[in-house]
Design a protein around this motif. Structure first.
Motif, short mmCIF file in Angstrom:
data_model
loop_
_atom_site.label_atom_id
_atom_site.label_comp_id
_atom_site.label_asym_id
_atom_site.label_seq_id
_atom_site.Cartn_x
_atom_site.Cartn_y
_atom_site.Cartn_z
N GLU A 146 0.84 -1.20 0.00
CA GLU A 146 0.00 0.00 0.00
C GLU A 146 0.87 1.25 0.00
O GLU A 146 0.54 2.25 -0.66
N MET A 147 1.99 1.19 0.72
CA MET A 147 2.93 2.31 0.72
C MET A 147 3.46 2.57 -0.68
O MET A 147 3.52 3.72 -1.14
N PHE A 148 3.82 1.50 -1.41
CA PHE A 148 4.26 1.66 -2.79
C PHE A 148 3.17 2.33 -3.62
O PHE A 148 3.42 3.27 -4.39
N THR A 161 5.77 8.10 -6.40
CA THR A 161 5.32 9.17 -7.27
C THR A 161 6.32 9.42 -8.39
O THR A 161 7.45 8.91 -8.38
N ARG A 162 5.92 10.22 -9.35
CA ARG A 162 6.82 10.54 -10.47
C ARG A 162 8.08 11.22 -9.98
O ARG A 162 9.18 10.94 -10.49
N ILE A 163 7.97 12.11 -9.02
CA ILE A 163 9.14 12.86 -8.55
C ILE A 163 9.95 12.10 -7.51
O ILE A 163 11.13 12.40 -7.31
N ALA A 164 9.34 11.11 -6.84
CA ALA A 164 10.05 10.35 -5.81
C ALA A 164 9.58 8.90 -5.84
O ALA A 164 8.89 8.43 -4.94
N PRO A 165 9.96 8.17 -6.89
CA PRO A 165 9.52 6.78 -7.02
C PRO A 165 10.29 5.85 -6.08
O PRO A 165 11.42 6.13 -5.69
N TRP A 166 9.66 4.73 -5.75
CA TRP A 166 10.33 3.68 -5.00
C TRP A 166 11.11 2.79 -5.97
O TRP A 166 10.66 2.53 -7.09
#
Length: 275
Positions: A202-204, A209-214
Motif C-alpha cells: 500500500e505504501m508503494f 510518485t513521479r518525482i520520488a519513485p520507489w
C-alpha cells in the motif's frame, strides 16, 4: 519500475545474483562515480536524500557502508532512525526528519525514515488509524517540497524471503561480531510478515510518485542488492549533473606553480581548462 506502474513486493526476482568478480568490478566503478557525484554536489551546491527501508536483516546497512566508503564524511551523513524520544512524540512526526535534511552540497542517508509512520506505527497500532492514513498525503507533500527546493530523493526498499531472513538471523547468532544486530524484536516482527507485506504494498501504491519513485531491491543475494542499490543512487544523483573534475582558479594555479615542484606542462594544461 516507474511511478506509473503498480509496484509490488511480488515483482522482486529474489533469485537474481551476481558473480564475485563482476561484483567487485561494478562496485569499484560505482564507488568512483559516487565520489565524482559528491564532488559535483559540493561544487554546485546540490543536495540529496537517500531513503533505506526494508525487512530486518535485508542488507540496508551493507549497502550504506559501500556508499560511505566512497564518500567524504564531511558532506555525507547517515541517520539511523529508531523509536522517537519523548521530545518528538509530542510533536509532528516529520519534525525530526526536517532537522536532519542535508544543507547545500551534502547528501544524507536515512536508515529507516518517515515511512515508519505507515509501516511500524500502523502495524503496531502506535498511531490512530486516521493519522497514519493521512500520512500518505503528508509524505507526498513533504517530498514534493524537498524536490521543489532542489533536493533529489532516492527511495530504496530491500526485499528478502522469510527463509533468507531466518538464515541471516542464524548467521548473526553464530557470528560474535554480528550478534549485536540480533534482537527479540527481530523474531517478534516475523509474526506479522503478512501484515507488513500489505502495508509495504500500500505504501508503494500511494507514495511511489513521479518525482520520488520507489526502487524495489531484490536482496536475497547481498552482493546483487548492493550493486542494484548503488546503481539506483548513482543514476538519480548523476542525472543532468556535470561530473567532470572541477577546474582550479588562476590564483590556485599561480600558487601551485610557485610552490610545487611540478612540470610546467601540467600547470599550463590545467590553466587552459579554466579559460
Amino acid at each position: 519500475m516507474t511511478a506509473k506502474q503498480t509496484l509490488s513486493l511480488a515483482d522482486a526476482d529474489l533469485t537474481l545474483t551476481i558473480p564475485k568478480a563482476r561484483y567487485l568490478e561494478r562496485l569499484a566503478k560505482l564507488q568512483l562515480k559516487l565520489s565524482r557525484i559528491q564532488q559535483a554536489y559540493l561544487f554546485h551546491g546540490h543536495r540529496a536524500v537517500l531513503v533505506f527501508e526494508g525487512w530486518d536483516a535485508a542488507g540496508k546497512g551493507g549497502a550504506i557502508r559501500r556508499i560511505s566508503q566512497a564518500l567524504d564524511p564531511r558532506s555525507f551523513k547517515v541517520w539511523p532512525i529508531g523509536a522517537p524520544r519523548n521530545y518528538y512524540l509530542n510533536r509532528h512526526y516529520l519534525l525530526r526528519f526536517w532537522e536532519r535534511l542535508p544543507p547545500d552540497g551534502a547528501i544524507s542517508a536515512f536508515d529507516r525514515s518517515w515511512y515508519g509512520r505507515v509501516m511500524v506505527e500502523r502495524i503496531e497500532q502506535l498511531t490512530p488509524d486516521h493519522r497514519w492514513r493521512a500520512a500518505y498525503r503528508e509524505i507526498n507533500e513533504f517530498e514534493r517540497m524537498l524536490v521543489d527546493d532542489g533536493t533529489r530523493i532516492v527511495k530504496l526498499f530491500f526485499h528478502i524471503s522469510p527463509d533468507e531472513q531466518m538464515r541471516r538471523f542464524e548467521e548473526r547468532l553464530r557470528n560474535p561480531l554480528k550478534r549485536w544486530k540480533l534482537t527479540y524484536e527481530d523474531f517478534r516482527n516475523r509474526a506479522r510478515w503478512s501484515e507488513t507485506e500489505e502495508a509495504v504494498n500500500e505504501m508503494f501504491a500511494k507514495t511511489s510518485t513521479r518525482i520520488a519513485p520507489w526502487t524495489l531491491i531484490p536482496a536475497n543475494h547481498k552482493k546483487y542488492a548492493r550493486i542494484a542499490a548503488l546503481e539506483a543512487v548513482a543514476k538519480t544523483l548523476a542525472k543532468g549533473i556535470d561530473l567532470d573534475p572541477q577546474h582550479l582558479d588562476h590564483r590556485t594555479l599561480d600558487a601551485a606553480d610557485k610552490h610545487l615542484n611540478v612540470e610546467r606542462e601540467l600547470i599550463d594544461s590545467l590553466r587552459s581548462r579554466t579559460e
